[in-house]
Design an enzyme around this catalytic site. Structure first.
Site, PDB file in Angstrom:
ATOM      1  N   HIS A   1       7.552  -3.692  10.407  1.00  0.00           N
ATOM      2  CA  HIS A   1       7.024  -4.053   8.988  1.00  0.00           C
ATOM      3  C   HIS A   1       8.094  -3.553   7.835  1.00  0.00           C
ATOM      4  O   HIS A   1       8.414  -2.448   7.632  1.00  0.00           O
ATOM      5  CB  HIS A   1       5.548  -3.344   8.858  1.00  0.00           C
ATOM      6  CG  HIS A   1       4.738  -3.789   7.793  1.00  0.00           C
ATOM      7  ND1 HIS A   1       4.454  -5.051   7.714  1.00  0.00           N
ATOM      8  CD2 HIS A   1       4.246  -3.146   6.648  1.00  0.00           C
ATOM      9  CE1 HIS A   1       3.739  -5.232   6.605  1.00  0.00           C
ATOM     10  NE2 HIS A   1       3.714  -4.131   5.934  1.00  0.00           N
TER      11      HIS A   1
ATOM     12  N   SER B   1       3.835  -7.023   1.675  1.00  0.00           N
ATOM     13  CA  SER B   1       2.736  -6.574   2.589  1.00  0.00           C
ATOM     14  C   SER B   1       1.495  -7.049   1.853  1.00  0.00           C
ATOM     15  O   SER B   1       1.361  -8.073   1.517  1.00  0.00           O
ATOM     16  CB  SER B   1       2.755  -5.075   2.791  1.00  0.00           C
ATOM     17  OG  SER B   1       1.984  -4.794   3.845  1.00  0.00           O
ATOM     18  N   GLN B   2       0.341  -6.059   1.389  1.00  0.00           N
ATOM     19  CA  GLN B   2      -0.767  -6.581   0.876  1.00  0.00           C
ATOM     20  C   GLN B   2      -0.477  -7.362  -0.401  1.00  0.00           C
ATOM     21  O   GLN B   2      -1.280  -8.053  -0.905  1.00  0.00           O
ATOM     22  CB  GLN B   2      -1.663  -5.436   0.740  1.00  0.00           C
ATOM     23  CG  GLN B   2      -1.258  -4.323  -0.551  1.00  0.00           C
ATOM     24  CD  GLN B   2      -2.248  -3.106  -0.505  1.00  0.00           C
ATOM     25  OE1 GLN B   2      -3.061  -2.808   0.684  1.00  0.00           O
ATOM     26  NE2 GLN B   2      -2.288  -2.409  -1.300  1.00  0.00           N
TER      27      GLN B   2
ATOM     28  N   MET C   1       0.918  -1.181   0.108  1.00  0.00           N
ATOM     29  CA  MET C   1      -0.127  -0.011   0.141  1.00  0.00           C
ATOM     30  C   MET C   1       0.871   1.125  -0.003  1.00  0.00           C
ATOM     31  O   MET C   1       1.723   1.465   0.824  1.00  0.00           O
ATOM     32  CB  MET C   1      -0.859  -0.088   1.049  1.00  0.00           C
ATOM     33  CG  MET C   1      -2.070   1.251   1.433  1.00  0.00           C
ATOM     34  SD  MET C   1      -2.984   1.072   2.652  1.00  0.00           S
ATOM     35  CE  MET C   1      -2.067   1.457   3.999  1.00  0.00           C
TER      36      MET C   1
ATOM     37  N   ASP D   1       6.301  -6.076  14.093  1.00  0.00           N
ATOM     38  CA  ASP D   1       5.515  -5.560  13.336  1.00  0.00           C
ATOM     39  C   ASP D   1       4.534  -4.737  14.001  1.00  0.00           C
ATOM     40  O   ASP D   1       3.653  -5.248  14.609  1.00  0.00           O
ATOM     41  CB  ASP D   1       4.843  -6.727  12.492  1.00  0.00           C
ATOM     42  CG  ASP D   1       4.277  -5.881  10.935  1.00  0.00           C
ATOM     43  OD1 ASP D   1       3.746  -5.058  11.082  1.00  0.00           O
ATOM     44  OD2 ASP D   1       4.474  -6.616  10.051  1.00  0.00           O
TER      45      ASP D   1
END
Length: 299
Positions: A281, A107-108, A33, A225
Site C-alpha cells: 500500500h 488511500s482514503q 488515514m 496491497d
C-alpha cells in the site's frame, strides 16, 4: 488507508521538467488515514515533486483542522461528510482554483475527493487520480504502519464489532467506508458515506452527472496491497454479496452495468483508467509518480 510516513522507496530520481509555462491547472491533494496535509516526508514531499516537475503550478493540500495534529485526528475521528463539506468550502474560497483543478487522493483521500467531485462541481475538477483508494470500501483493517498505535487498535476493534452502530458511523472515519459483504442490506441501510456516494441508497442523478464531468478518472491499485482488503476495491471491485472470498470485478458489477455512477459511460469514452503497480500500500517510486501521473494528467 494509512500514510503517516514516507510513501516513496528506492532510489531518489531527479526531477523531470515537463513544462516551462504557468498554464497547467492547479492540483488539490488529500492524504490518507494517520497522515496530514503537510508532513514533509509524505504529502509535503509529494507537493515538492509536483512543483519541481510543473514549474509555476499551484498545489493545495487539504487540511481539516487548524494544525497538523487536528488534521491527523480528523482522519480517524471526524465524520467524512463534514470533512468533504469543509474541503468544498476551502476550494470554493480559493481564488487560485476558480478556473478548475486536477486532484490526487492517497488511500482514503481517493474516495474523499470522489465525493467532492460528486457533491461540489464548482469550481470543476478535471482529472481525479485515486492512488490506493477504497471505492467499494474495506472489509478488514489488517495492520497499521504503527502496529501499537492506540488509535489504530481502537478503530480496528470497533469496526470488527460495531461498524454500523449509529454512533460509530458518525464518529469514526473508517466505519463510514466499512463494507461488510456478509451484511449487505445492513451496510446499505446504515452506511452514512460510502453507500451514499456509490448511489446504493437512492439514485442521486447529480452524483452521476457530476462524476461524468471528469476528463479522466484514474484508479491505481497496488498489486501486493496488504492494507486495503480487498485490494480490488481500488478498482471498484469487491466481494460478491454473502461471502468474503470471490471478487466481483467492476465490469461484472451491478454498479457498472446499471451505470448508476456513470463509470460504464466514462469507460466507453476512454476516460476511466486502471493502473496497477507492484508493491504494498502506497509504495511507489518518484519515477513512477512523475511518469505515470504528473506527465500524463497534471501537465
Amino acid at each position: 488507508m494509512i500514510l503517516p510516513f514516507i510513501i516513496l522507496f528506492g532510489a531518489i530520481f531527479p526531477a523531470y521538467s515537463v513544462s516551462t509555462e504557468n498554464s497547467s491547472l492547479p492540483v488539490v491533494m488529500w492524504h490518507g488515514m494517520g497522515d496530514s496535509c503537510c508532513n514533509p516526508l509524505s504529502m509535503g514531499r509529494i507537493q515538492k515533486i509536483i512543483e519541481e516537475n510543473v514549474p509555476g503550478i499551484y498545489v493545495k493540500s487539504i487540511q481539516i483542522g487548524s494544525n497538523m495534529l487536528e488534521d491527523i485526528e480528523s482522519s480517524f475521528f471526524m465524520n467524512i461528510n463534514k470533512q468533504v463539506q469543509e474541503a468544498c468550502q476551502q476550494i470554493a474560497k480559493d481564488e487560485k482554483l476558480a478556473k478548475g483543478y486536477n486532484s490526487v487522493g492517497f488511500s482514503q483521500g481517493g474516495q474523499f475527493l470522489r465525493a467532492l467531485a460528486q457533491r461540489c462541481p464548482k469550481p470543476p475538477m478535471l482529472n481525479l487520480v485515486s492512488i490506493g483508494g477504497q471505492h467499494q470500501g474495506v472489509f478488514g483493517l489488517p495492520h497499521c504502519l504503527y502496529q501499537d498505535h492506540k488509535w489504530c487498535e481502537y478503530v480496528r476493534e470497533l469496526l470488527n464489532h460495531g461498524a454500523y452502530w449509529s454512533w460509530v458511523q458518525k464518529s469514526f472515519v473508517q466505519a463510514e467506508y466499512w463494507h461488510d459483504p456478509l451484511k449487505e442490506v445492513t451496510y446499505i441501510d446504515k452506511s452514512i458515506f460510502l453507500a451514499d456516494i456509490n448511489n446504493e441508497k437512492i439514485m442521486n442523478y447529480a452524483y452521476r452527472k457530476n462524476l461524468m464531468k471528469l476528463k479522466n478518472l484514474v484508479l491505481v491499485m497496488f498489486e501486493d496491497d496488504r492494507m486495503v482488503v480487498p485490494k480490488e476495491s481500488s478498482w471498484f471491485g469487491f466481494y460478491a454479496p454473502g461471502q468474503d472470498i470471490n471478487i466481483t470485478k467492476l465490469e461484472d458489477s451491478v454498479l457498472y452495468n446499471t451505470d448508476r455512477l456513470g463509470l460504464k459511460s466514462l469507460n466507453e469514452l476512454g476516460q476511466l483508467h486502471f493502473l496497477s503497480t507492484p508493491g504494498d500500500h502506497l509504495r511507489f517510486t518518484e519515477e513512477w509518480f512523475i511518469k505515470q501521473i504528473i506527465q500524463k494528467y497534471f501537465v
